[in-house]
Design a protein around this motif. Structure first.
Motif, PDB file in Angstrom:
ATOM      1  N   VAL A   1       6.456   3.197   2.621  1.00 41.87           N
ATOM      2  CA  VAL A   1       5.524   2.712   3.640  1.00 41.87           C
ATOM      3  C   VAL A   1       6.057   1.416   4.256  1.00 41.87           C
ATOM      4  N   GLU A   2       6.563   0.527   3.381  1.00 38.91           N
ATOM      5  CA  GLU A   2       7.108  -0.744   3.882  1.00 38.91           C
ATOM      6  C   GLU A   2       8.304  -0.499   4.799  1.00 38.91           C
ATOM      7  N   MET A   3       9.160   0.417   4.409  1.00 37.57           N
ATOM      8  CA  MET A   3      10.356   0.697   5.223  1.00 37.57           C
ATOM      9  C   MET A   3       9.977   1.317   6.575  1.00 37.57           C
ATOM     10  N   THR A   4       8.975   2.201   6.527  1.00 34.50           N
ATOM     11  CA  THR A   4       8.527   2.846   7.774  1.00 34.50           C
ATOM     12  C   THR A   4       7.959   1.799   8.732  1.00 34.50           C
ATOM     13  N   GLU A   5       7.146   0.900   8.184  1.00 35.26           N
ATOM     14  CA  GLU A   5       6.554  -0.146   9.030  1.00 35.26           C
ATOM     15  C   GLU A   5       7.630  -1.099   9.539  1.00 35.26           C
ATOM     16  N   ALA A   6       8.592  -1.424   8.680  1.00 33.27           N
ATOM     17  CA  ALA A   6       9.689  -2.301   9.103  1.00 33.27           C
ATOM     18  C   ALA A   6      10.501  -1.646  10.221  1.00 33.27           C
ATOM     19  N   ALA A   7      10.726  -0.335  10.090  1.00 32.18           N
ATOM     20  CA  ALA A   7      11.480   0.386  11.115  1.00 32.18           C
ATOM     21  C   ALA A   7      10.730   0.373  12.446  1.00 32.18           C
ATOM     22  N   ASP A   8       9.413   0.523  12.377  1.00 32.05           N
ATOM     23  CA  ASP A   8       8.590   0.502  13.594  1.00 32.05           C
ATOM     24  C   ASP A   8       8.708  -0.857  14.294  1.00 32.05           C
ATOM     25  N   ILE A   9       8.705  -1.920  13.490  1.00 27.08           N
ATOM     26  CA  ILE A   9       8.856  -3.270  14.073  1.00 27.08           C
ATOM     27  C   ILE A   9      10.230  -3.415  14.724  1.00 27.08           C
ATOM     28  N   LEU A  10      11.285  -2.982  14.011  1.00 26.43           N
ATOM     29  CA  LEU A  10      12.647  -3.126  14.543  1.00 26.43           C
ATOM     30  C   LEU A  10      12.834  -2.341  15.833  1.00 26.43           C
ATOM     31  N   HIS A  11      12.149  -1.207  15.931  1.00 22.19           N
ATOM     32  CA  HIS A  11      12.277  -0.386  17.148  1.00 22.19           C
ATOM     33  C   HIS A  11      11.544  -1.003  18.340  1.00 22.19           C
ATOM     34  N   ASN A  12      10.470  -1.746  18.095  1.00 22.03           N
ATOM     35  CA  ASN A  12       9.603  -2.190  19.190  1.00 22.03           C
ATOM     36  C   ASN A  12       9.645  -3.678  19.494  1.00 22.03           C
ATOM     37  N   ALA A  13      10.120  -4.483  18.560  1.00 23.84           N
ATOM     38  CA  ALA A  13      10.153  -5.932  18.794  1.00 23.84           C
ATOM     39  C   ALA A  13      11.213  -6.292  19.827  1.00 23.84           C
ATOM     40  N   THR A  14      10.944  -7.355  20.574  1.00 24.41           N
ATOM     41  CA  THR A  14      11.912  -7.882  21.542  1.00 24.41           C
ATOM     42  C   THR A  14      12.354  -9.272  21.091  1.00 24.41           C
ATOM     43  N   THR A  15      13.218  -9.908  21.860  1.00 22.25           N
ATOM     44  CA  THR A  15      13.676 -11.259  21.507  1.00 22.25           C
ATOM     45  C   THR A  15      12.537 -12.275  21.600  1.00 22.25           C
ATOM     46  N   ASP A  16      11.428 -11.908  22.269  1.00 29.80           N
ATOM     47  CA  ASP A  16      10.287 -12.824  22.405  1.00 29.80           C
ATOM     48  C   ASP A  16       9.136 -12.470  21.459  1.00 29.80           C
ATOM     49  N   SER A  17       9.374 -11.571  20.504  1.00 30.60           N
ATOM     50  CA  SER A  17       8.305 -11.172  19.590  1.00 30.60           C
ATOM     51  C   SER A  17       8.284 -12.076  18.355  1.00 30.60           C
ATOM     52  N   LEU A  18       7.071 -12.340  17.869  1.00 33.77           N
ATOM     53  CA  LEU A  18       6.900 -13.072  16.611  1.00 33.77           C
ATOM     54  C   LEU A  18       6.681 -12.035  15.513  1.00 33.77           C
ATOM     55  N   VAL A  19       7.557 -12.030  14.509  1.00 37.75           N
ATOM     56  CA  VAL A  19       7.512 -11.023  13.451  1.00 37.75           C
ATOM     57  C   VAL A  19       7.220 -11.702  12.114  1.00 37.75           C
TER      58      VAL A  19
ATOM     59  N   SER B   1       0.855  -1.184   0.000  1.00 36.03           N
ATOM     60  CA  SER B   1       0.000   0.000   0.000  1.00 36.03           C
ATOM     61  C   SER B   1       0.887   1.229   0.000  1.00 36.03           C
ATOM     62  N   ASP B   2       0.344   2.325  -0.529  1.00 39.38           N
ATOM     63  CA  ASP B   2       1.134   3.554  -0.521  1.00 39.38           C
ATOM     64  C   ASP B   2       0.370   4.660   0.201  1.00 39.38           C
ATOM     65  N   ASP B   3       1.057   5.756   0.419  1.00 34.99           N
ATOM     66  CA  ASP B   3       0.453   6.941   1.034  1.00 34.99           C
ATOM     67  C   ASP B   3       0.973   8.144   0.257  1.00 34.99           C
ATOM     68  N   LEU B   4       0.603   8.188  -1.035  1.00 34.66           N
ATOM     69  CA  LEU B   4       1.154   9.207  -1.926  1.00 34.66           C
ATOM     70  C   LEU B   4       0.772  10.618  -1.505  1.00 34.66           C
ATOM     71  N   ALA B   5      -0.390  10.769  -0.866  1.00 33.35           N
ATOM     72  CA  ALA B   5      -0.810  12.104  -0.429  1.00 33.35           C
ATOM     73  C   ALA B   5       0.179  12.700   0.565  1.00 33.35           C
ATOM     74  N   SER B   6       0.845  11.834   1.318  1.00 32.82           N
ATOM     75  CA  SER B   6       1.852  12.297   2.279  1.00 32.82           C
ATOM     76  C   SER B   6       3.264  12.154   1.727  1.00 32.82           C
ATOM     77  N   GLY B   7       3.356  11.812   0.429  1.00 27.03           N
ATOM     78  CA  GLY B   7       4.668  11.708  -0.199  1.00 27.03           C
ATOM     79  C   GLY B   7       5.394  10.419   0.125  1.00 27.03           C
ATOM     80  N   ARG B   8       4.646   9.347   0.423  1.00 25.37           N
ATOM     81  CA  ARG B   8       5.303   8.082   0.747  1.00 25.37           C
ATOM     82  C   ARG B   8       4.911   7.030  -0.288  1.00 25.37           C
ATOM     83  N   SER B   9       5.893   6.486  -0.951  1.00 21.26           N
ATOM     84  CA  SER B   9       5.662   5.433  -1.935  1.00 21.26           C
ATOM     85  C   SER B   9       5.381   4.113  -1.218  1.00 21.26           C
ATOM     86  N   THR B  10       5.028   3.095  -2.025  1.00 22.32           N
ATOM     87  CA  THR B  10       4.830   1.756  -1.448  1.00 22.32           C
ATOM     88  C   THR B  10       6.073   1.309  -0.692  1.00 22.32           C
ATOM     89  N   PHE B  11       7.231   1.499  -1.329  1.00 23.52           N
ATOM     90  CA  PHE B  11       8.490   1.094  -0.698  1.00 23.52           C
ATOM     91  C   PHE B  11       8.711   1.843   0.611  1.00 23.52           C
TER      92      PHE B  11
END
Length: 356
Positions: A323-341, A311-321
């Motif tokens: 959006v994916e990177m932003t979501e991936a970064a959010d996971i990397l910041h919040n996941a722990t060693t016990d998280s299922l990703v 999915s993209d968010d072109l209105a905010s200037g975010r391409s599909t790629f």
């Protein structure tokens, strides 16, 4: 219960509340038998809640008639015998014809006028009608003269007319007043009723877990302190229920030595299904349900993170790629060693090297 608190509950909702409360003793009896066999502390607590004394069901049985109308507007909601004043008003508006027949017989005998009639019309109200040759009693008051008849009224009939014509409006007003009183009375038991509703809801969930486990041959998961996920012959619970052919089960093994799986394959090869069934099995196990697998052993899992689809968010200037990177970064910041990703497709629309 919220509608009762706000004073907006409709008659049919009160009837459903009464019917539900009337079934509680049957539910308690069933639960007592289960509790004796498994001696469960949570079930004992639920049982104690369901056995709390309430008077709402008996009160509603007295106050609200069976099969009440959908809304209060036209009346007919409060049960007969609940309020003497309302019963009298209803009797006045409903038994007018009987009263007229009795009065007509009585007046015929008193006056000796065999042609005398007692009637009613919407324009002139109630009247006593005689032919013009008859001599009326002195207390008859002329109301209308017709071609061959005279119509009269008496103080008694006038008093009855006033009662009847106002009875329906008064009955509706009285019924609204009584209905508001019914809701106020129910509010006194709202906390108890909320606790009962919560316990019934919990039982409903547990019963659903048990029913699905039996119908679809689910197995009890084993929760351990050792890190890892071991699922043998796992299945996707939703897809399995929707397809006619047998679901092809498959395993998932993750532990300290193998903490990540990279899944590749052709389009519609089952990659997403496999990933999501793993997440669903972990989720089902942690909410207390049996799971769609032959065997399931789970270590600690604190959260489930997903990055799925494009999915993209072109209105905010975010391409599909992006959006994916932003979501991936959010996971990397919040996941722990016990998280299922689960990252289902990432780096779409990029070169092979950048995607990897």
């Amino acid at each position: 219960l919220t509608r009762i608190l706000l004073g907006s509950a409709q008659p049919r909702e009160l009837e459903r509340l009464r019917l539900s409360l009337e079934r509680l003793p049957e539910l308690v009896t069933l639960l007592q038998g289960v509790n004796e066999r498994i001696d469960s502390i949570p079930l004992s607590s639920t049982l104690a809640t369901l056995q709390q004394p309430v008077t709402a069901d008996r009160f509603l049985e007295q106050a609200i008639c069976e099969n009440p109308p959908v809304v209060l507007r036209d009346g007919g909601v409060i049960a007969e015998g609940f309020d003497a004043e309302l019963d009298e008003l209803r009797s006045l508006s409903g038994d007018a014809s009987d009263y007229l027949a009795q009065m007509e017989q009585r007046e015929k005998e008193a006056t000796g006028i065999s042609s005398l009639k007692v009637g009613y019309n919407r324009v002139h109200g109630f009247y006593i009608e005689t032919n013009r040759q008859s001599e009326p009693p002195a207390h008859y008051i002329r109301r209308q003269t017709l071609k061959s008849t005279e119509r009269y009224i008496t103080p008694e009939l006038k008093e009855h007319e006033d009662k009847v014509l106002g009875a329906r409006e008064k009955a509706l007003a009285r019924e609204r007043e009584l209905y508001a009183g019914v809701l106020d009375t129910l509010k006194q038991e709202l906390n108890t009723l909320r606790n009962i509703a919560q316990s019934v809801a919990e039982l409903d969930v547990l019963n659903s877990f048990a029913r699905i486990a039996v119908e679809h041959d689910w197995r009890r998961p084993e929760l351990t302190e050792q890190t890892g996920i071991r699922i043998d012959e796992g299945r996707h619970p939703v897809i399995e229920a929707l397809i006619d052919e047998p679901f092809v089960a498959n395993p998932t093994h993750l532990d300290e030595r193998c903490r990540m799986l990279l899944i590749t394959g052709p389009n519609m090869g089952g990659k997403s299904t496999y990933m999501r069934q793993t997440a669903l099995i972990v989720l089902l196990a942690h909410i207390g349900s049996y799971v769609p697998a032959e065997r399931c052993e789970l270590g600690p899992v604190d959260r489930i993170f997903t990055r799925i689809g494009a999915s993209d968010d072109l209105a905010s200037g975010r391409s599909t790629f992006m959006v994916e990177m932003t979501e991936a970064a959010d996971i990397l910041h919040n996941a722990t060693t016990d998280s299922l990703v689960l990252m289902d497709e990432i780096g779409r629309g990029t070169s092979t090297y950048d995607g990897l």
